[in-house]
Enzyme design. Structure first.
Site, PDB file in Angstrom:
ATOM      1  N   GLU A 178       0.837  -1.218   0.000  1.00 20.79           N
ATOM      2  CA  GLU A 178       0.000   0.000   0.000  1.00 20.79           C
ATOM      3  C   GLU A 178       0.866   1.260   0.000  1.00 20.79           C
ATOM      4  OE1 GLU A 178      -2.916  -0.535  -0.805  1.00 20.79           O
ATOM      5  OE2 GLU A 178      -3.102  -2.631  -0.221  1.00 20.79           O
TER       6      GLU A 178
ATOM      7  N   HIS B 205       1.873   2.122  -3.411  1.00 19.40           N
ATOM      8  CA  HIS B 205       0.827   2.799  -4.189  1.00 19.40           C
ATOM      9  C   HIS B 205       0.904   4.319  -4.014  1.00 19.40           C
ATOM     10  CE1 HIS B 205      -1.657  -0.245  -6.053  1.00 19.40           C
ATOM     11  NE2 HIS B 205      -1.827  -0.920  -4.928  1.00 19.40           N
TER      12      HIS B 205
END
Ligand SMILES: [Zn+2]
Length: 187
Positions: A159, A162
């Site tokens: 994450e 990202h």
């Protein structure tokens, strides 16, 4: 009672927004960011429901996957509803320390933004075994430091990538995708 659910749109490759960097959000959160956090929670939690067919199941999502370039991600790793391993929305995260030891999932990673038909997504994704992250906790409404290891650390790093415009496929050695260096731990 029937819950009316509005399906969220998940940005997928080759959409270029996935390659952009996200920005910090104001703290305390403003209303639209609270709604974004709630959307991430609802989407991922629902994706884990048995028999649902609306979403591909996931354990985490970053705001950029909705096309919103904000430094926010949600992680829900559990072994059933009563056994939560990690569940929170992390806001404005910064990695403040990490271990030298590396690990990877033995079957590789996957991503809601990378369709299963996308080429070259199979192979080890080497991550730090343990990371220390500073950020704001949505559930606790305060600044926190988390030290996470193992599977949760992998999800966090996926994450966190990202938010930097990176994807798990960037870490795969396409010439030798399943080459295991002797110091690599696989789980
Ligand atoms: Zn992803």
């Amino acid at each position: 009672m029937e819950v009316k659910r509005k399906k969220v749109h998940i940005v997928q490759l080759p959409q270029k927004v996935l390659r952009e960097k996200s920005k910090d959000v104001p703290w305390p959160l403003i209303q639209e960011d609270i709604e974004l956090a709630e959307q991430m929670i609802d989407h991922i939690d629902y994706s884990q429901e048995e028999n649902q067919t609306m979403y591909r199941p996931g354990v985490g999502v970053a705001a950029v996957q909705y096309g919103i370039l904000k430094n926010m991600f949600y992680v829900n790793v559990n072994e059933g509803k009563d056994k939560i391993i990690f569940r929170d929305v992390i806001i404005n995260p910064k990695v403040i320390a990490f271990s030298e030891e590396k690990l990877a999932l033995h079957h590789g990673e996957g991503c809601l933004s990378v369709k299963e038909s996308w080429p070259n997504q199979e192979g080890f994704v080497k991550r730090r075994k343990t990371i220390k992250v500073e950020g704001y906790s949505y559930f606790e409404k305060k600044k926190k430091i988390w030290t996470v290891s193992g599977y949760v650390a992998i999800v966090f790093q996926h994450e966190l990538d990202h938010l930097q415009g990176k994807l798990f496929i960037d870490h795969i050695d396409n010439k030798k995708p399943w080459f295991k260096e002797k110091n690599l731990i696989t789980i």
